[in-house]
Design a protein around this motif. Sequence first.
Motif, PDB file in Angstrom:
ATOM      1  N   GLY A  26       0.955  -1.503  -0.045  1.00 25.18           N
ATOM      2  CA  GLY A  26       0.173   0.019  -0.004  1.00 25.18           C
ATOM      3  C   GLY A  26       0.822   1.275  -0.130  1.00 25.18           C
ATOM      4  N   LEU A  27       1.961   1.456   0.670  1.00 20.77           N
ATOM      5  CA  LEU A  27       3.148   2.314   0.729  1.00 20.77           C
ATOM      6  C   LEU A  27       3.693   2.480  -0.496  1.00 20.77           C
ATOM      7  N   ARG A  28       4.200   1.272  -1.244  1.00 25.91           N
ATOM      8  CA  ARG A  28       4.993   1.416  -2.368  1.00 25.91           C
ATOM      9  C   ARG A  28       4.198   1.598  -3.602  1.00 25.91           C
ATOM     10  N   ALA A  29       2.897   1.587  -3.645  1.00 26.67           N
ATOM     11  CA  ALA A  29       2.050   1.705  -5.032  1.00 26.67           C
ATOM     12  C   ALA A  29       2.174   3.127  -5.556  1.00 26.67           C
ATOM     13  N   PRO A  30       2.238   4.229  -4.912  1.00 25.87           N
ATOM     14  CA  PRO A  30       2.196   5.650  -5.654  1.00 25.87           C
ATOM     15  C   PRO A  30       3.541   5.554  -6.275  1.00 25.87           C
ATOM     16  N   PHE A  31       4.883   4.966  -5.974  1.00 23.37           N
ATOM     17  CA  PHE A  31       5.791   5.199  -6.560  1.00 23.37           C
ATOM     18  C   PHE A  31       6.359   4.066  -7.626  1.00 23.37           C
ATOM     19  N   GLU A  32       5.336   2.925  -7.527  1.00 25.24           N
ATOM     20  CA  GLU A  32       5.874   1.972  -8.536  1.00 25.24           C
ATOM     21  C   GLU A  32       5.638   2.403 -10.145  1.00 25.24           C
ATOM     22  N   ALA A  33       6.485   1.811 -10.770  1.00 27.41           N
ATOM     23  CA  ALA A  33       6.310   2.014 -12.417  1.00 27.41           C
ATOM     24  C   ALA A  33       4.979   1.602 -12.875  1.00 27.41           C
ATOM     25  N   ALA A 149      -9.755   9.113 -12.536  1.00 27.18           N
ATOM     26  CA  ALA A 149      -8.234   8.942 -12.246  1.00 27.18           C
ATOM     27  C   ALA A 149      -7.512  10.373 -12.088  1.00 27.18           C
ATOM     28  N   VAL A 150      -7.948  11.291 -12.830  1.00 31.64           N
ATOM     29  CA  VAL A 150      -7.338  12.687 -12.746  1.00 31.64           C
ATOM     30  C   VAL A 150      -7.758  13.342 -11.420  1.00 31.64           C
ATOM     31  N   SER A 151      -8.950  13.252 -11.141  1.00 31.04           N
ATOM     32  CA  SER A 151      -9.659  13.818  -9.718  1.00 31.04           C
ATOM     33  C   SER A 151      -8.828  13.384  -8.566  1.00 31.04           C
ATOM     34  N   PHE A 152      -8.488  11.985  -8.578  1.00 30.27           N
ATOM     35  CA  PHE A 152      -8.153  11.373  -7.380  1.00 30.27           C
ATOM     36  C   PHE A 152      -6.537  11.893  -7.430  1.00 30.27           C
ATOM     37  N   TRP A 153      -5.922  11.853  -8.570  1.00 33.86           N
ATOM     38  CA  TRP A 153      -4.488  11.992  -8.679  1.00 33.86           C
ATOM     39  C   TRP A 153      -4.137  13.460  -8.121  1.00 33.86           C
ATOM     40  N   ALA A 154      -4.937  14.390  -8.670  1.00 41.70           N
ATOM     41  CA  ALA A 154      -4.672  15.436  -8.467  1.00 41.70           C
ATOM     42  C   ALA A 154      -4.829  16.027  -7.063  1.00 41.70           C
ATOM     43  N   TYR A 155      -6.107  15.886  -6.824  1.00 37.66           N
ATOM     44  CA  TYR A 155      -6.637  16.190  -5.262  1.00 37.66           C
ATOM     45  C   TYR A 155      -5.684  15.750  -4.196  1.00 37.66           C
ATOM     46  N   GLY A 156      -5.168  14.354  -4.520  1.00 32.55           N
ATOM     47  CA  GLY A 156      -4.293  13.651  -3.515  1.00 32.55           C
ATOM     48  C   GLY A 156      -3.076  14.205  -3.338  1.00 32.55           C
ATOM     49  N   TRP A 157      -2.350  14.555  -4.373  1.00 36.31           N
ATOM     50  CA  TRP A 157      -0.766  15.230  -4.303  1.00 36.31           C
ATOM     51  C   TRP A 157      -0.858  16.952  -4.011  1.00 36.31           C
ATOM     52  N   ALA A 158      -2.248  17.420  -4.458  1.00 29.31           N
ATOM     53  CA  ALA A 158      -2.472  18.835  -3.985  1.00 29.31           C
ATOM     54  C   ALA A 158      -2.616  18.781  -2.329  1.00 29.31           C
ATOM     55  N   LEU A 159      -3.290  18.047  -1.970  1.00 31.14           N
ATOM     56  CA  LEU A 159      -3.551  18.071  -0.577  1.00 31.14           C
ATOM     57  C   LEU A 159      -2.275  17.552   0.312  1.00 31.14           C
ATOM     58  N   LEU A 160      -1.804  16.745  -0.230  1.00 32.03           N
ATOM     59  CA  LEU A 160      -0.527  16.056   0.562  1.00 32.03           C
ATOM     60  C   LEU A 160       0.558  17.081   0.351  1.00 32.03           C
ATOM     61  N   THR A 161       0.714  17.902  -0.705  1.00 28.96           N
ATOM     62  CA  THR A 161       1.930  18.920  -0.542  1.00 28.96           C
ATOM     63  C   THR A 161       1.430  20.206  -0.186  1.00 28.96           C
ATOM     64  N   LEU A 201      -2.850  14.937   5.777  1.00 27.41           N
ATOM     65  CA  LEU A 201      -3.204  13.457   5.781  1.00 27.41           C
ATOM     66  C   LEU A 201      -4.158  12.819   5.216  1.00 27.41           C
ATOM     67  N   VAL A 202      -5.270  13.930   4.885  1.00 29.41           N
ATOM     68  CA  VAL A 202      -6.198  13.300   3.909  1.00 29.41           C
ATOM     69  C   VAL A 202      -5.585  13.422   2.505  1.00 29.41           C
ATOM     70  N   GLY A 203      -4.838  14.076   2.102  1.00 29.69           N
ATOM     71  CA  GLY A 203      -4.173  13.998   0.811  1.00 29.69           C
ATOM     72  C   GLY A 203      -3.440  12.795   0.773  1.00 29.69           C
ATOM     73  N   LEU A 204      -2.614  12.322   1.825  1.00 29.24           N
ATOM     74  CA  LEU A 204      -1.937  10.894   1.809  1.00 29.24           C
ATOM     75  C   LEU A 204      -2.929   9.855   1.629  1.00 29.24           C
ATOM     76  N   LEU A 205      -4.025   9.895   2.118  1.00 28.61           N
ATOM     77  CA  LEU A 205      -4.969   8.572   2.058  1.00 28.61           C
ATOM     78  C   LEU A 205      -5.368   8.651   0.376  1.00 28.61           C
ATOM     79  N   PHE A 206      -5.594  10.046  -0.052  1.00 29.41           N
ATOM     80  CA  PHE A 206      -6.076   9.931  -1.504  1.00 29.41           C
ATOM     81  C   PHE A 206      -4.954   9.594  -2.200  1.00 29.41           C
ATOM     82  N   THR A 207      -3.588  10.096  -2.021  1.00 27.43           N
ATOM     83  CA  THR A 207      -2.581   9.482  -2.787  1.00 27.43           C
ATOM     84  C   THR A 207      -2.173   8.119  -2.666  1.00 27.43           C
ATOM     85  N   LEU A 208      -2.433   7.303  -1.427  1.00 25.35           N
ATOM     86  CA  LEU A 208      -2.366   5.974  -1.446  1.00 25.35           C
ATOM     87  C   LEU A 208      -3.348   5.139  -2.110  1.00 25.35           C
TER      88      LEU A 208
END
Length: 445
Positions: A26-33, A149-161, A201-208
């Motif tokens: 679950g933690l590796r998935a956002p960075f896997e090819a 996909a774009v909504s989850f990806w964009a909101y996740g990284w935006a909130l995380l950072t 933290l909410v962004g981290l959940l979205f990103t994962l």
Amino acid sequence: MATEYGHGYGYGREDRGVRGARLPAGLRAPFEARSWRELGYVLLGLPIGILLFTYAVTMVSLGAGLLVTFLGVPVLAAGLAGCRGLGALERTRARALLGMRVADPEPLRVRKDGAMGWMVAVLRSGTSWRHLLYAVLHFPWAVFSFGVAVSFWAYGWALLTYPLWFWVFPLYGGQGGLQLYGDENHRIYLDNPFEITVTALVGLLFTLATPWIVRALTSVDRLLVHSLLGPSRLASRVVELESDRGVVVDTAAADLRRIERDLHDGAQARLVALAMDLGLAKEKLAQDPQAAARMVDEAHGEVKTALQELRDLARGIHPAVLTDRGLDAALSAVASRCAVPVRVEVDLPSRPAAAIEGIAYFTVSELLQNVSKHSGARSASVDVWRSENRLMLQVVDDGVGGADARAGSGLAGLAERLDAVDGILVVDSPAGGPTRVTAELPWRG
């Protein structure tokens, strides 16, 4: 052919791969090819889906509208042919980004030369219409999956950072941070350390969660590509049957060569030597009756040995006990010749088809031969039963284990023989044992 055990043939093999990863999946998935390739597949799906849908609808509508004239037929055929070409592009995209290995569909069967024959072949081909259906169905799904996909990806990284860029609002926007709520009387901004931390933290959940959501979306794409752009089930079945027929022919040819070799090197050679001994005994009969008698006695022993070899060879072709008394008696006879004690239990309400019965007999024979030679077992068991319209066989031994049907051993050849009649071979053999081999055959009684 015997099924080999041992270190050289599949026993004792250990998995030398990595036992575990440093981070959970679950933690590796956002960075896997793989996750980024799947995201790329979804992002490319929208423009390609628009292209496919626009082309398919335009060409089919134009062709259908022109069917009142002869021009509608070539336009419609050209539209279907274009869908087949775009389908090849989609198979390539799925292979590159999703790792799917989808075989090309069956080619056109043009029965007459010329343009008319080609158009008829395109219009008659079920593959062409399945490609058209893919072009129509893929578009709405591509729109949906792209948006999710774009909504989850964009909101996740935006909130995380968000802790890195929230300073933009008070510095340039004249407000404390992101506005969570606002009306004429109240405004809530994410501007204090606690709220900023919770937002991250909410962004981290979205990103994962995003890679798994994208993976679920691409599973539908996999289904569409496999079912609509690959070979039809009928064509796949024809190819499978052709392959199985080749296996059956090769097996029959190998059995014939084995029988010929056994006859030539065994019984035939022994009978030739016996004829020569009898000829010498005949010559000595008048001069040295005692020597002739000894030679006749030796020839009598050779006859018994030759008869035993012929019986063994006939048993290897098809044992008479199997034909006369069925699997229970035949397998009991095989078990009695095994080097270790074997318990045999056959629970069948009736006899299956003769061909299936023979395959079951030789399957158990080969497995017990391997138990005797290679497993190092102290005991074994054979169970045979019927489950609905399938004949089930199971051979278990308490040997060293480690057998692997994928190692190119005799187990692989046995699996191919069973597959030729729609059978299945399953090997469960952990290192240290026990080994459990289960075979499943069609009943066909």
